[in-house]
Design a protein around this motif. Structure first.
Motif, PDB file in Angstrom:
ATOM      1  N   PHE A  33      -5.652  -7.509  -9.844  1.00 42.06           N
ATOM      2  CA  PHE A  33      -7.067  -7.125  -9.800  1.00 42.06           C
ATOM      3  C   PHE A  33      -7.709  -7.093 -11.179  1.00 42.06           C
ATOM      4  CE2 PHE A  33      -5.380  -5.900  -5.746  1.00 42.06           C
ATOM      5  CZ  PHE A  33      -6.358  -6.391  -4.899  1.00 42.06           C
ATOM      6  N   ALA A  34      -7.037  -7.730 -12.142  1.00 45.75           N
ATOM      7  CA  ALA A  34      -7.610  -7.931 -13.478  1.00 45.75           C
ATOM      8  C   ALA A  34      -8.141  -6.618 -14.067  1.00 45.75           C
ATOM      9  CB  ALA A  34      -8.721  -8.988 -13.425  1.00 45.75           C
ATOM     10  N   MET A  35      -7.239  -5.688 -14.246  1.00 48.06           N
ATOM     11  CA  MET A  35      -7.601  -4.394 -14.807  1.00 48.06           C
ATOM     12  C   MET A  35      -6.808  -4.151 -16.083  1.00 48.06           C
ATOM     13  SD  MET A  35      -7.409  -2.156 -11.307  1.00 48.06           S
ATOM     14  CE  MET A  35      -8.818  -1.833 -10.251  1.00 48.06           C
ATOM     15  N   ALA A  36      -7.406  -3.394 -17.004  1.00 48.42           N
ATOM     16  CA  ALA A  36      -6.682  -2.948 -18.189  1.00 48.42           C
ATOM     17  C   ALA A  36      -5.896  -1.688 -17.822  1.00 48.42           C
ATOM     18  CB  ALA A  36      -7.662  -2.645 -19.315  1.00 48.42           C
ATOM     19  N   GLU A  37      -4.716  -1.552 -18.377  1.00 50.59           N
ATOM     20  CA  GLU A  37      -3.872  -0.391 -18.076  1.00 50.59           C
ATOM     21  C   GLU A  37      -3.822   0.529 -19.289  1.00 50.59           C
ATOM     22  OE1 GLU A  37       0.167  -1.426 -17.121  1.00 50.59           O
ATOM     23  OE2 GLU A  37       0.800   0.677 -16.948  1.00 50.59           O
ATOM     24  N   ASN A  38      -4.131   1.800 -19.053  1.00 48.17           N
ATOM     25  CA  ASN A  38      -4.062   2.801 -20.124  1.00 48.17           C
ATOM     26  C   ASN A  38      -3.361   4.050 -19.608  1.00 48.17           C
ATOM     27  OD1 ASN A  38      -5.709   1.679 -22.462  1.00 48.17           O
ATOM     28  ND2 ASN A  38      -7.141   1.415 -20.774  1.00 48.17           N
ATOM     29  N   HIS A  39      -2.695   4.748 -20.504  1.00 47.23           N
ATOM     30  CA  HIS A  39      -2.002   5.976 -20.122  1.00 47.23           C
ATOM     31  C   HIS A  39      -2.919   7.170 -20.324  1.00 47.23           C
ATOM     32  CE1 HIS A  39       2.129   4.362 -19.538  1.00 47.23           C
ATOM     33  NE2 HIS A  39       1.594   3.354 -20.208  1.00 47.23           N
ATOM     34  N   LEU A  40      -2.899   8.081 -19.365  1.00 48.16           N
ATOM     35  CA  LEU A  40      -3.701   9.299 -19.453  1.00 48.16           C
ATOM     36  C   LEU A  40      -2.812  10.460 -19.907  1.00 48.16           C
ATOM     37  CD1 LEU A  40      -5.708   8.801 -16.134  1.00 48.16           C
ATOM     38  CD2 LEU A  40      -6.604   8.608 -18.466  1.00 48.16           C
ATOM     39  N   ASP A  41      -3.469  11.521 -20.368  1.00 49.25           N
ATOM     40  CA  ASP A  41      -2.735  12.655 -20.952  1.00 49.25           C
ATOM     41  C   ASP A  41      -1.773  13.314 -19.957  1.00 49.25           C
ATOM     42  OD1 ASP A  41      -4.032  12.209 -23.290  1.00 49.25           O
ATOM     43  OD2 ASP A  41      -5.544  13.786 -23.004  1.00 49.25           O
ATOM     44  N   ASP A  42      -2.099  13.253 -18.668  1.00 47.04           N
ATOM     45  CA  ASP A  42      -1.235  13.928 -17.693  1.00 47.04           C
ATOM     46  C   ASP A  42      -0.057  13.057 -17.240  1.00 47.04           C
ATOM     47  OD1 ASP A  42      -2.429  12.044 -16.078  1.00 47.04           O
ATOM     48  OD2 ASP A  42      -3.306  13.469 -14.660  1.00 47.04           O
ATOM     49  N   GLY A  43       0.122  11.913 -17.886  1.00 43.45           N
ATOM     50  CA  GLY A  43       1.259  11.053 -17.570  1.00 43.45           C
ATOM     51  C   GLY A  43       0.940   9.973 -16.550  1.00 43.45           C
ATOM     52  N   SER A  44      -0.234  10.062 -15.934  1.00 42.75           N
ATOM     53  CA  SER A  44      -0.624   9.020 -14.972  1.00 42.75           C
ATOM     54  C   SER A  44      -1.189   7.813 -15.715  1.00 42.75           C
ATOM     55  CB  SER A  44      -1.644   9.577 -13.974  1.00 42.75           C
ATOM     56  OG  SER A  44      -2.809   9.990 -14.643  1.00 42.75           O
ATOM     57  N   ARG A  45      -1.447   6.760 -14.967  1.00 46.61           N
ATOM     58  CA  ARG A  45      -1.977   5.525 -15.550  1.00 46.61           C
ATOM     59  C   ARG A  45      -3.383   5.269 -15.011  1.00 46.61           C
ATOM     60  NH1 ARG A  45       3.620   4.739 -15.327  1.00 46.61           N
ATOM     61  NH2 ARG A  45       4.478   3.262 -16.853  1.00 46.61           N
ATOM     62  N   LEU A  46      -4.271   4.841 -15.895  1.00 49.27           N
ATOM     63  CA  LEU A  46      -5.633   4.455 -15.505  1.00 49.27           C
ATOM     64  C   LEU A  46      -5.713   2.934 -15.506  1.00 49.27           C
ATOM     65  CD1 LEU A  46      -8.686   4.850 -15.000  1.00 49.27           C
ATOM     66  CD2 LEU A  46      -8.958   5.144 -17.481  1.00 49.27           C
ATOM     67  N   LEU A  47      -6.049   2.375 -14.350  1.00 48.19           N
ATOM     68  CA  LEU A  47      -6.271   0.933 -14.235  1.00 48.19           C
ATOM     69  C   LEU A  47      -7.771   0.721 -14.120  1.00 48.19           C
ATOM     70  CD1 LEU A  47      -3.765  -0.980 -14.103  1.00 48.19           C
ATOM     71  CD2 LEU A  47      -3.249   1.354 -13.417  1.00 48.19           C
ATOM     72  N   GLN A  48      -8.319  -0.125 -14.983  1.00 40.86           N
ATOM     73  CA  GLN A  48      -9.768  -0.166 -15.090  1.00 40.86           C
ATOM     74  C   GLN A  48     -10.288  -1.561 -15.387  1.00 40.86           C
ATOM     75  OE1 GLN A  48     -12.502   3.203 -16.749  1.00 40.86           O
ATOM     76  NE2 GLN A  48     -11.403   2.267 -18.461  1.00 40.86           N
ATOM     77  N   GLY A  49     -11.299  -1.981 -14.630  1.00 43.92           N
ATOM     78  CA  GLY A  49     -12.046  -3.193 -14.911  1.00 43.92           C
ATOM     79  C   GLY A  49     -13.514  -2.870 -14.738  1.00 43.92           C
ATOM     80  N   ASP A 130     -11.525 -10.390 -19.399  1.00 49.28           N
ATOM     81  CA  ASP A 130     -12.756 -11.158 -19.185  1.00 49.28           C
ATOM     82  C   ASP A 130     -12.492 -12.334 -18.244  1.00 49.28           C
ATOM     83  OD1 ASP A 130     -14.272  -9.580 -20.877  1.00 49.28           O
ATOM     84  OD2 ASP A 130     -13.649 -10.733 -22.647  1.00 49.28           O
ATOM     85  N   GLY A 131     -13.580 -12.904 -17.740  1.00 55.06           N
ATOM     86  CA  GLY A 131     -13.489 -14.189 -17.047  1.00 55.06           C
ATOM     87  C   GLY A 131     -13.084 -14.100 -15.592  1.00 55.06           C
TER      88      GLY A 131
END
Ligand SMILES: [Fe+2]
Length: 288
Positions: A33-49, A130-131
Motif C-alpha cells: 500500500f506504498a506507505m512509509a514505516e516509522n516506529h512510535l514511542d509505545d513500540g508500535s509501528r506507524l504506516l503512513q502515505g 512517491d509515484g
C-alpha cells in the motif's frame, strides 16, 4: 435529517491491527500500500502515505483493537463527548498516539474500541513513497455474531446513520438483518457490520479516484506478487468498484472507487441477502 447526528462529519482516521509478527505485517503494508514505516514511542509501528495511515502493534493476530474517527473540530469533539456522557456511556482514555489529548474511547458490545478525537499535528504527514495512485483510508468493517446489540450501540448511542440494510428471508416468513452500512458523512458508508459466526475484523478500505486507479493498484500488487483475493467487482450497497487482497495475517483490505454519495436524509434502503448484492459482477463473499 442526517445532519442532526452529533457524529456527522466524522471521518475514519486510522485503525490498529495487531499481529504476532508485526515486522512482517508492517513490511506488507509498506510495500503493498506504498506507505512509509516509522516506529512510535509505545513500540508500535506507524504506516503512513498520503491520506492513509494505520498502526500495527504486537498482539494477538486477528485482533483489530480499535478504529479511530476524527471529528471536524474541537467544538464538535466536545459536543460529541457531552452527547455520550449524557447517555451514561463509559468514556475511556484514548489508546492511540495519533490523536491529541482530548481524544477518548468507548467500547462496543463486542469489546472493540471506537476512538474519537483530533489528529495530533506531531504525527501528521504526507510522508510516503512517491509515484503511486491515491488511496484515502475511507471505511472499516467488522463481523459480529450479535448484530442486534451492535446496531443499538452504533446507531442509537454513537449516532452512525444507517444507509443500507441487507436482509435474509427465513422459511417462517421473517427476515434476518445480515449486514448494515453506516455513514457519518455523505459517503455511503464509513463503517459497516456483517452478521457472522463470531466477532472479528472484516476489512478496511482505501478509496481511489477512478477505475484506472484500481487498475494501477492491481498492477502494483502484481509487481509485489500479491494475488487479488476478491474481485474486481462492483458492490450493490455503495455501488463501488473494488478488489480485495489478503495480508499475511489474513486481514482483508479493499481498494474502492466510485463509492456513492447519499442525499441528506435519504431513507434506509434494503438489499436481499445474496451474492449479487455483495458483488453485482460475480461471486460474493458470504459471511453468513
Ligand atoms: Fe468495503
Amino acid at each position: 435529517m442526517t445532519t442532526t447526528s452529533p457524529l456527522w462529519g466524522a471521518e475514519l482516521d486510522h485503525i490498529r491491527l495487531d499481529s504476532d509478527n508485526p515486522e512482517q505485517l508492517a513490511a506488507f503494508y509498506r510495500d503493498a500500500f506504498a506507505m512509509a514505516e516509522n516506529h512510535l514511542d509505545d513500540g508500535s509501528r506507524l504506516l503512513q502515505g498520503r491520506d492513509r495511515r494505520l498502526i500495527i502493534g504486537a498482539g494477538a493476530t486477528g485482533e483489530q483493537p480499535y478504529s479511530a474517527f476524527r471529528l471536524p473540530d474541537e467544538t464538535r469533539l466536545q459536543a460529541y463527548k457531552s452527547h455520550l456522557t449524557t447517555q451514561g456511556v463509559n468514556l475511556m482514555p484514548s489508546p492511540t498516539p495519533l490523536f491529541g489529548q482530548n481524544a477518548f474511547a468507548v467500547a462496543d458490545p463486542d469489546g472493540r474500541q471506537m476512538v474519537f478525537g483530533l489528529p495530533n499535528p506531531a504525527h501528521l504527514s504526507d510522508d510516503g513513497p512517491d509515484g503511486h495512485p491515491p488511496g484515502r483510508l475511507q471505511h472499516v468493517v467488522v463481523a459480529t455474531a450479535e448484530l442486534a446489540p451492535m446496531v443499538e450501540f452504533y446507531e442509537k448511542t454513537l449516532g452512525f446513520v444507517a444507509t443500507d440494510h441487507v436482509l435474509r428471508d427465513e422459511e417462517d416468513g421473517s427476515q434476518t438483518l445480515t449486514a448494515i452500512f453506516y455513514r457519518s458523512t455523505p459517503e455511503h458508508h464509513s463503517f459497516a457490520m456483517f452478521l457472522s459466526d463470531g466477532a472479528r475484523p472484516d476489512h478496511h478500505a482505501y478509496e481511489v479516484s477512478c477505475w484506472n486507479d484500481i487498475r494501477d493498484w492491481a498492477d502494483h500488487m502484481s509487481d509485489h506478487c500479491i494475488k487479488l483475493w476478491w474481485g474486481p467487482g462492483r458492490h450493490g450497497p455503495g455501488n463501488n468498484l473494488f478488489f480485495m487482497v489478503e495480508d499475511p495475517d489474513g486481514y482483508k483490505v479493499e481498494i474502492s472507487a466510485e463509492l456513492e454519495n447519499m442525499d441528506d436524509g435519504a431513507p434506509v434502503r434494503q438489499w436481499p441477502h445474496s451474492e449479487r448484492s455483495l458483488n453485482l459482477w460475480g461471486p460474493g463473499w458470504m459471511r453468513a
